[in-house]
Enzyme design. Sequence first.
Site, short mmCIF file in Angstrom:
data_model
loop_
_atom_site.label_atom_id
_atom_site.label_comp_id
_atom_site.label_asym_id
_atom_site.label_seq_id
_atom_site.Cartn_x
_atom_site.Cartn_y
_atom_site.Cartn_z
CD GLU A 178 54.18 3.62 20.67
OE1 GLU A 178 54.21 3.10 19.54
OE2 GLU A 178 55.17 4.17 21.20
CB ALA A 202 60.74 7.02 23.82
N GLY A 212 55.59 6.95 23.36
CA GLY A 212 55.74 5.70 24.10
C GLY A 212 54.86 5.63 25.32
CD GLU A 226 55.36 8.35 18.32
OE1 GLU A 226 55.40 7.61 19.32
OE2 GLU A 226 54.29 8.92 17.94
#
Length: 255
Positions: free
Chosen positions: A115, A66, A112, A135
């Site tokens: 994911e 992200a 992300g 993360e």
Amino acid sequence: MKFENIIVEKEDKISVITINRPTSLNALNAKTIRELSEAFESLDKDEEVRVVIITGSGEKSFVAGADIKEFTDFGQKEAEELARNGHTSLFNKIENLSKPVIAAVNGFALGGGLELAMACHIRYASENAKLGLPEVTLGLIPGYGGTQRLPKLVGKGLANEMIFSAKMIPATRAKEIGLVNEVYPVEELLTKTKELATTIANNSPMAIAKAISAVNLSDTERGFDTEIQYFGEVFELDDKKEGVAAFLEKRKPNF
């Protein structure tokens, strides 16, 4: 469809979505998520498209994570809203799309990005791919489904190891643990992914849509009952009639 951060192409019942932010290793920012959401929603309604492939531009990165700059100043409320909107607008939408979505993971798939790949129904990776959920190195946890989808794919123990250690794993290890289906040289990745997509596109789209929904409920109490229900429902569909007729007539079905 015209977008700023993604490229959408269609050919022979297959659509390829390319995340195109090479200067930031294709990191997911809010605009990219919105554009992806719009693209998937449109393609789900497009009767000419039967399979969707998603990949990243270049050979270095699928999606490197992200875009952290967008939420450094967020508090709890804003962070929860960010995660919830991401689930609703994109990640869950991909998982529940009526058409198969294949991730062609070309390089880094981190945070992300991993994911996003895990929300897809199938994952192929290039030999140079690196996958991980880093993360916790930022004092965060995965917020776009990482803690939920990874254990289902690789088991709780391996998922815990990846999340707690934040280590990246190579594509070969990802295949060993079931995180990706196949690994190919970089230059062959998209070709091999399209070959699989073509095979899938020749099968019954009606049956595949039912199968996607049933598989997504496989770890719930509704799973078996849903399979039974859908098994009955497909008997009333045109694709079943064509498929059985083609089998009996010893020809290829025309779905």
